[in-house]
Motif scaffolding. Structure first.
Motif, mmCIF file in Angstrom:
data_model
loop_
_atom_site.group_PDB
_atom_site.id
_atom_site.type_symbol
_atom_site.label_atom_id
_atom_site.label_comp_id
_atom_site.label_asym_id
_atom_site.label_seq_id
_atom_site.Cartn_x
_atom_site.Cartn_y
_atom_site.Cartn_z
ATOM 1 N N ARG A 167 0.831 -1.207 0.000
ATOM 2 C CA ARG A 167 0.000 0.000 0.000
ATOM 3 C C ARG A 167 0.872 1.267 0.000
ATOM 4 N NH1 ARG A 167 -5.487 -0.090 1.596
ATOM 5 N NH2 ARG A 167 -6.364 1.994 1.530
ATOM 6 N N ASP A 168 1.987 1.205 0.720
ATOM 7 C CA ASP A 168 2.867 2.379 0.789
ATOM 8 C C ASP A 168 3.386 2.778 -0.593
ATOM 9 O OD1 ASP A 168 4.269 -0.026 0.824
ATOM 10 O OD2 ASP A 168 5.998 0.841 1.830
ATOM 11 N N GLU A 169 3.573 1.791 -1.471
ATOM 12 C CA GLU A 169 4.021 2.126 -2.833
ATOM 13 C C GLU A 169 2.924 2.867 -3.600
ATOM 14 O OE1 GLU A 169 6.118 -0.458 -5.401
ATOM 15 O OE2 GLU A 169 7.133 -1.497 -3.768
ATOM 16 N N TYR A 170 1.699 2.416 -3.425
ATOM 17 C CA TYR A 170 0.576 3.125 -4.061
ATOM 18 C C TYR A 170 0.519 4.561 -3.533
ATOM 19 C CZ TYR A 170 -1.547 -1.047 -6.206
ATOM 20 O OH TYR A 170 -1.808 -2.134 -7.002
ATOM 21 N N GLU A 171 0.651 4.690 -2.224
ATOM 22 C CA GLU A 171 0.547 6.024 -1.615
ATOM 23 C C GLU A 171 1.664 6.943 -2.109
ATOM 24 O OE1 GLU A 171 -1.773 4.625 2.462
ATOM 25 O OE2 GLU A 171 0.403 4.812 2.486
ATOM 26 N N ALA A 172 2.868 6.397 -2.250
ATOM 27 C CA ALA A 172 3.985 7.223 -2.750
ATOM 28 C C ALA A 172 3.687 7.732 -4.160
ATOM 29 C CB ALA A 172 5.282 6.416 -2.735
ATOM 30 N N HIS A 173 3.154 6.858 -4.998
ATOM 31 C CA HIS A 173 2.823 7.273 -6.373
ATOM 32 C C HIS A 173 1.744 8.363 -6.382
ATOM 33 C CE1 HIS A 173 4.886 3.558 -7.524
ATOM 34 N NE2 HIS A 173 4.826 3.928 -8.789
ATOM 35 N N ILE A 174 0.723 8.148 -5.561
ATOM 36 C CA ILE A 174 -0.435 9.062 -5.599
ATOM 37 C C ILE A 174 -0.136 10.381 -4.872
ATOM 38 C CG2 ILE A 174 -2.828 9.362 -4.818
ATOM 39 C CD1 ILE A 174 -3.093 6.259 -5.127
ATOM 40 N N ASN A 175 0.388 10.276 -3.663
ATOM 41 C CA ASN A 175 0.522 11.482 -2.839
ATOM 42 C C ASN A 175 1.806 12.259 -3.084
ATOM 43 O OD1 ASN A 175 -1.877 10.632 -1.668
ATOM 44 N ND2 ASN A 175 -0.817 9.503 -0.048
ATOM 45 N N GLU A 176 2.895 11.531 -3.394
ATOM 46 C CA GLU A 176 4.182 12.227 -3.569
ATOM 47 C C GLU A 176 4.639 12.249 -5.017
ATOM 48 O OE1 GLU A 176 7.046 10.330 -0.866
ATOM 49 O OE2 GLU A 176 5.322 9.692 0.291
ATOM 50 N N LYS A 177 3.854 11.638 -5.896
ATOM 51 C CA LYS A 177 4.243 11.506 -7.320
ATOM 52 C C LYS A 177 5.648 10.904 -7.402
ATOM 53 C CE LYS A 177 0.347 13.451 -8.193
ATOM 54 N NZ LYS A 177 -0.761 12.501 -8.175
ATOM 55 N N ARG A 178 5.848 9.850 -6.653
ATOM 56 C CA ARG A 178 7.156 9.226 -6.544
ATOM 57 C C ARG A 178 7.035 7.725 -6.745
ATOM 58 N NH1 ARG A 178 10.011 6.951 -2.188
ATOM 59 N NH2 ARG A 178 8.301 7.361 -0.753
ATOM 60 N N CYS A 179 7.895 7.184 -7.599
ATOM 61 C CA CYS A 179 7.955 5.733 -7.772
ATOM 62 C C CYS A 179 9.190 5.241 -7.010
ATOM 63 C CB CYS A 179 8.063 5.372 -9.257
ATOM 64 S SG CYS A 179 8.327 3.607 -9.522
ATOM 65 N N PRO A 180 9.000 4.578 -5.865
ATOM 66 C CA PRO A 180 10.151 4.162 -5.053
ATOM 67 C C PRO A 180 11.124 3.271 -5.818
ATOM 68 C CG PRO A 180 8.118 3.922 -3.806
ATOM 69 C CD PRO A 180 7.719 4.229 -5.218
ATOM 70 N N ALA A 181 10.645 2.502 -6.787
ATOM 71 C CA ALA A 181 11.537 1.601 -7.543
ATOM 72 C C ALA A 181 12.188 2.304 -8.728
ATOM 73 C CB ALA A 181 10.736 0.394 -8.030
ATOM 74 N N LEU A 182 11.865 3.572 -8.942
ATOM 75 C CA LEU A 182 12.370 4.347 -10.093
ATOM 76 C C LEU A 182 12.034 3.655 -11.410
ATOM 77 C CD1 LEU A 182 15.977 5.365 -8.868
ATOM 78 C CD2 LEU A 182 13.889 6.701 -8.728
ATOM 79 N N ALA A 183 10.858 3.018 -11.455
ATOM 80 C CA ALA A 183 10.493 2.254 -12.646
ATOM 81 C C ALA A 183 9.475 2.983 -13.528
ATOM 82 C CB ALA A 183 9.931 0.904 -12.235
ATOM 83 N N CYS A 184 8.617 3.779 -12.938
ATOM 84 C CA CYS A 184 7.572 4.444 -13.730
ATOM 85 C C CYS A 184 8.178 5.655 -14.436
ATOM 86 C CB CYS A 184 6.413 4.864 -12.825
ATOM 87 S SG CYS A 184 5.555 3.451 -12.125
ATOM 88 N N ILE A 185 8.298 5.547 -15.722
ATOM 89 C CA ILE A 185 9.076 6.514 -16.496
ATOM 90 C C ILE A 185 8.570 7.951 -16.325
ATOM 91 C CG2 ILE A 185 7.848 6.258 -18.702
ATOM 92 C CD1 ILE A 185 10.728 6.107 -19.936
ATOM 93 N N GLU A 186 7.250 8.103 -16.231
ATOM 94 C CA GLU A 186 6.730 9.474 -16.119
ATOM 95 C C GLU A 186 6.943 10.090 -14.738
ATOM 96 O OE1 GLU A 186 2.913 10.079 -18.385
ATOM 97 O OE2 GLU A 186 3.324 7.974 -18.798
ATOM 98 N N LEU A 187 7.382 9.290 -13.800
ATOM 99 C CA LEU A 187 7.638 9.819 -12.459
ATOM 100 C C LEU A 187 9.125 9.918 -12.155
ATOM 101 C CD1 LEU A 187 4.890 7.917 -10.412
ATOM 102 C CD2 LEU A 187 4.870 10.276 -11.168
ATOM 103 N N THR A 188 9.957 9.702 -13.156
ATOM 104 C CA THR A 188 11.402 9.764 -12.915
ATOM 105 C C THR A 188 12.046 10.832 -13.795
ATOM 106 O OG1 THR A 188 11.803 8.069 -14.555
ATOM 107 C CG2 THR A 188 11.594 7.312 -12.307
ATOM 108 N N SER A 189 13.228 11.256 -13.400
ATOM 109 C CA SER A 189 13.980 12.205 -14.228
ATOM 110 C C SER A 189 15.474 12.017 -13.990
ATOM 111 C CB SER A 189 13.559 13.654 -13.915
ATOM 112 O OG SER A 189 13.701 13.907 -12.536
ATOM 113 N N TYR A 190 16.239 12.471 -14.969
ATOM 114 C CA TYR A 190 17.708 12.361 -14.897
ATOM 115 C C TYR A 190 18.301 13.750 -14.725
ATOM 116 C CZ TYR A 190 17.165 7.573 -16.568
ATOM 117 O OH TYR A 190 16.818 6.252 -16.690
#
Ligand code: SF4
Ligand code: SF4
Ligand code: SF4
Length: 199
Positions: free
Chosen positions: A88-111
């Motif tokens: 659930r914490d991974e879902y919450e990170a994506h929704i509330n912090e716009k963060r993918c903890p695994a750095l896998a969701c391309i639209e939520l990552t940057s270089y």
């Protein structure tokens, strides 16, 4: 094997994409519910998740499970329910912090190129497929985010002894707006360490 490089939301989307494509469409809960869940997961992994999405997913999943006619519909929501239960914490990170903890969701990552690490060697600039990187000899290089397609090449080619490229999600990284001399960054680092040691 599941490790920290695997995004459970992304993986759930993958499983559901498969079962959704297999749905014959005879009954509405399966046909409509799996599509609804897939749309929500798509939103979450692309940074458009909203508060309440987790609860909505749970509701839809239970409804599809209970009201589908065959085994496919009755089991299709299982990955959704299981991943929410354990991650659930991974879902919450994506929704509330716009963060993918695994750095896998391309639209939520940057270089980004770290100014205090870049040595201005120019390797990343030469290898970038979209000319998103600017710089010059002994200049701190800079990535134009609007041109970056997030291929990861710069991260791969930056020599490990420099380690100047980072991939982040949900984090602000302070970088110069345009290339600056490596010497200037070093001089300012020395000046600020001198002033803090004098305090
Ligand atoms: S639950 Fe079974 S019968 Fe109903 S739409 Fe899905 S695959 Fe078809
Ligand atoms: S991630 Fe790819 S496109 Fe983006 S700056 Fe690096 S090399 Fe260029
Ligand atoms: S980011 Fe790395 S590869 Fe690119 S110029 Fe700087 S040190 Fe070289």
């Amino acid at each position: 094997m599941i490790d920290e490089d695997i995004c459970m939301v992304e993986m759930t989307k993958f499983f559901l994409t498969f079962t959704q494509a297999e749905s014959c469409g005879k009954c509405i809960p399966c046909r409509w519910g799996t599509k609804q869940m897939l749309d929500i997961l798509e939103d979450i992994t692309s940074g458009k998740g909203r508060p309440g999405d987790i609860e909505l997913l749970e509701e839809l999943a239970e409804s599809v499970k209970d009201n589908s006619l065959c085994g496919l519909g009755q089991t299709a929501p299982n990955p959704v329910l299981t991943s929410i239960r354990y991650f659930r914490d991974e879902y919450e990170a994506h929704i509330n912090e716009k963060r993918c903890p695994a750095l896998a969701c391309i639209e939520l990552t940057s270089y980004h190129i770290l100014p205090d690490k870049c040595q201005g060697c120019g390797i990343c600039l030469r290898e970038c497929p979209t000319d998103a990187i600017s710089g010059g000899k002994r200049m701190v290089h800079v990535i134009d985010q609007s041109r970056c397609i997030k291929c990861g090449t710069c991260l791969d080619v930056c020599p490990p002894r420099f380690g100047a490229v980072v991939k982040v999600s949900g984090e602000e990284v302070t970088v110069p707006g345009e290339p600056v001399p490596v010497a200037a960054i070093k001089a300012s680092a020395v000046a600020s360490s001198g002033s803090s040691s004098n305090e």
